[in-house]
Design a protein around this motif. Structure first.
Motif, mmCIF file in Angstrom:
data_model
loop_
_atom_site.group_PDB
_atom_site.id
_atom_site.type_symbol
_atom_site.label_atom_id
_atom_site.label_comp_id
_atom_site.label_asym_id
_atom_site.label_seq_id
_atom_site.Cartn_x
_atom_site.Cartn_y
_atom_site.Cartn_z
ATOM 1 N N PRO A 180 0.806 -1.227 0.000
ATOM 2 C CA PRO A 180 0.000 0.000 0.000
ATOM 3 C C PRO A 180 0.841 1.279 0.000
ATOM 4 O O PRO A 180 0.360 2.336 -0.404
ATOM 5 C CB PRO A 180 -0.840 -0.125 1.278
ATOM 6 C CG PRO A 180 -0.114 -1.102 2.131
ATOM 7 C CD PRO A 180 0.580 -2.038 1.198
ATOM 8 N N LYS A 181 2.094 1.184 0.441
ATOM 9 C CA LYS A 181 2.942 2.382 0.467
ATOM 10 C C LYS A 181 3.440 2.754 -0.918
ATOM 11 O O LYS A 181 3.521 3.931 -1.269
ATOM 12 C CB LYS A 181 4.119 2.162 1.412
ATOM 13 C CG LYS A 181 3.710 2.025 2.879
ATOM 14 C CD LYS A 181 4.917 1.780 3.777
ATOM 15 C CE LYS A 181 4.476 1.611 5.228
ATOM 16 N NZ LYS A 181 5.627 1.307 6.111
ATOM 17 N N SER A 182 3.779 1.739 -1.710
ATOM 18 C CA SER A 182 4.317 2.010 -3.044
ATOM 19 C C SER A 182 3.271 1.913 -4.143
ATOM 20 O O SER A 182 3.440 2.477 -5.230
ATOM 21 C CB SER A 182 5.458 1.035 -3.347
ATOM 22 O OG SER A 182 4.948 -0.289 -3.507
ATOM 23 N N GLY A 183 2.183 1.183 -3.878
ATOM 24 C CA GLY A 183 1.171 0.958 -4.893
ATOM 25 C C GLY A 183 1.591 -0.045 -5.946
ATOM 26 O O GLY A 183 0.949 -0.180 -6.980
ATOM 27 N N ARG A 184 2.681 -0.769 -5.662
ATOM 28 C CA ARG A 184 3.199 -1.745 -6.616
ATOM 29 C C ARG A 184 3.174 -3.153 -6.032
ATOM 30 O O ARG A 184 3.100 -3.324 -4.819
ATOM 31 C CB ARG A 184 4.641 -1.378 -6.999
ATOM 32 C CG ARG A 184 4.772 -0.024 -7.679
ATOM 33 C CD ARG A 184 6.234 0.301 -7.942
ATOM 34 N NE ARG A 184 6.398 1.604 -8.558
ATOM 35 C CZ ARG A 184 7.562 2.178 -8.822
ATOM 36 N NH1 ARG A 184 8.699 1.529 -8.506
ATOM 37 N NH2 ARG A 184 7.620 3.361 -9.393
ATOM 38 N N LEU A 185 3.257 -4.144 -6.919
ATOM 39 C CA LEU A 185 3.376 -5.520 -6.447
ATOM 40 C C LEU A 185 4.643 -5.657 -5.621
ATOM 41 O O LEU A 185 5.680 -5.055 -5.937
ATOM 42 C CB LEU A 185 3.445 -6.500 -7.625
ATOM 43 C CG LEU A 185 2.201 -6.684 -8.498
ATOM 44 C CD1 LEU A 185 2.467 -7.790 -9.519
ATOM 45 C CD2 LEU A 185 0.969 -7.022 -7.680
ATOM 46 N N VAL A 186 4.581 -6.468 -4.589
ATOM 47 C CA VAL A 186 5.772 -6.721 -3.789
ATOM 48 C C VAL A 186 6.768 -7.540 -4.611
ATOM 49 O O VAL A 186 6.387 -8.270 -5.527
ATOM 50 C CB VAL A 186 5.433 -7.480 -2.482
ATOM 51 C CG1 VAL A 186 4.605 -6.613 -1.562
ATOM 52 C CG2 VAL A 186 4.739 -8.796 -2.784
ATOM 53 N N THR A 187 8.026 -7.408 -4.281
ATOM 54 C CA THR A 187 9.038 -8.205 -4.968
ATOM 55 C C THR A 187 9.006 -9.632 -4.432
ATOM 56 O O THR A 187 8.579 -9.882 -3.306
ATOM 57 C CB THR A 187 10.436 -7.613 -4.757
ATOM 58 O OG1 THR A 187 10.699 -7.507 -3.348
ATOM 59 C CG2 THR A 187 10.528 -6.225 -5.385
ATOM 60 N N GLY A 188 9.486 -10.553 -5.254
ATOM 61 C CA GLY A 188 9.521 -11.951 -4.841
ATOM 62 C C GLY A 188 8.559 -12.795 -5.642
ATOM 63 O O GLY A 188 7.967 -12.347 -6.641
#
Length: 423
Positions: A180-188
């Protein structure tokens, strides 16, 4: 089941005639469960011409016709589920969606599936509030209100509300593995994405002061069905969540669905149905606190350590997806899709009867087929269990299922007696 509440199936000529043994909408207590609407013109009985945009318009027009026919409005919709054949069509569908929901936004799930009936590009189903309830000739609390909730601790969307509560249930939008902080999919990989999806659900529930173990049903959508074991490994770190839940080994009812694609090219997304013991106004505090979740398993149907066969809360039972597994042997039944459909439904029947209910209490059925062309064979088996064709129904074609299964089925069932301490 008593006659205190009644299962109320309804159809209107202003929406397409059912192309199977089901009803357009089935109301029970404070919810209307709609069958998935294909882009069929009710006047011709055929798919509308055009692409995904025109088909989405027809699906929503059909939903509106059904909702209008029962004296409700589109703003009474709590949840929308969009099944689409091509992820590239989502933008066109979203444009149509905005024209039907101009102010209030329901919760929403979007998933790309392998196939749809009639070779449609899109189908849409809806869950609608039903404030008047279903006590015959005795309207209940027609002035119940929806409660919407948003928190910055989970991803926000301009197209949906994170959580919408009505009466004794919260319905959450499907959560993608977005930070929610970046608005992007998490890495991994899929493990990290599963963790994030469940964290997002947890953040929404915490913003509502609702514990994680109040989840009644989870639907997990997987882009690669072989990722199931990795997802399960993460899943067991979240459930059970509390000491009380661990003491009774409580896990929600669960369905795992193979998605052909997911928004943002995610590997997983998860949606949740959550108990809401507080109810929604104007229910009084003394009338609504203290309801409990009732979970049940029976040896007459396959048992899993990762899901409960049926979880009841208030006036509904939610049943985990049933595969065509014979509980006595632990193996898939012999035969083709008709025999497998019979076994899935026999398992559901065994679960329902184990909690002193009957198949006539089923209000919604979801059918997941490896080959959409098998729907006619499924209907042959289906009619033996639902001769009146009462439950609402959604059918989708999926790219994969566990083992050699050709079908899996889950269900939502009326629970007239409610759960304690209902008077």
């Amino acid at each position: 089941m008593t006659n205190y509440n009644a299962v109320l199936a309804r159809n209107t000529e202003n929406a397409p005639k059912n192309i199977g043994p089901y009803s357009q909408t089935v109301a029970y207590s404070h919810y209307n469960n709609l069958s998935a609407q294909l882009p069929i013109d009710p006047k011709t009985g055929k798919l509308v011409t055009g692409g995904a945009k025109e088909q989405a318009e027809q699906c929503f027009t059909n939903i509106k016709a059904i909702v209008d026919s029962i004296d409700h409005s589109m703003n009474d919709i709590v949840k929308i589920t969009i099944h689409v054949k091509n992820i590239k069509d989502v933008d066109a569908i979203d444009g149509v969606y905005k024209s039907f929901f101009t102010s209030y936004l329901p919760t929403r799930t979007v998933v790309v599936v392998a196939d749809l009936q009639m070779d449609a590009l899109v189908q849409i189903d809806a869950l609608v509030s039903h404030g008047e309830g279903t006590i015959p000739n005795a309207p209940q609390a027609g002035d119940l209100i929806k409660l919407t909730n948003e928190t910055s601790n989970a991803p926000m969307s301009s197209l949906s509300t994170q959580a919408v509560a009505f009466s004794h249930y919260n319905n959450l939008s499907a959560q993608l593995p977005i930070d929610p902080k970046s608005g992007r999919l998490v890495t991994g990989g899929v493990k990290e994405q599963t963790i994030q999806s469940l964290k997002n659900i947890k953040a929404i529930l915490e913003s509502l002061d609702v514990p994680f173990d109040d989840i009644v049903k989870l639907n997990i959508f997987l882009k690669d069905f072989s990722d199931v074991e990795a997802v399960n490994e993460v899943y067991t770190t979240f459930f059970p969540d509390s000491a009380i839940a661990r003491a009774v080994a409580y896990v929600p009812a669960r369905t795992i669905i193979a998605a052909s694609a997911l928004p943002m090219d995610a590997l997983v997304q998860i949606e949740a149905v959550v108990s809401h013991g507080d109810g929604t106004p104007p229910q009084l505090v003394e009338d609504r606190h203290g309801l409990i979740i009732e979970a049940n398993n029976t040896k007459e149907a396959p048992i899993s350590s990762l899901s409960t066969q049926t979880v009841a809360f208030s006036h509904y039972n939610h049943i985990s997806a049933q595969l065509p597994v014979d509980s006595k042997t632990g193996e898939l039944v012999a035969g083709g899709v008709k025999e497998q459909a019979q076994q899935c439904l026999a398992n559901i029947k065994a679960i329902i009867e184990s909690v002193d209910h009957v198949m006539e209490d089923v209000v919604k059925v979801n059918v997941f087929l490896k080959n959409i062309a098998d729907v006619d064979a499924v209907n042959e088996a289906y009619k033996a269990f639902f001769p009146e064709g009462t439950p609402a129904r959604t059918v989708v074609g999926v790219s994969d299922l566990t083992g050699e299964a050709l079908i899996q089925i889950d269900a939502v069932v009326a629970n007239a007696e409610g759960t304690p301490p209902v008077a």
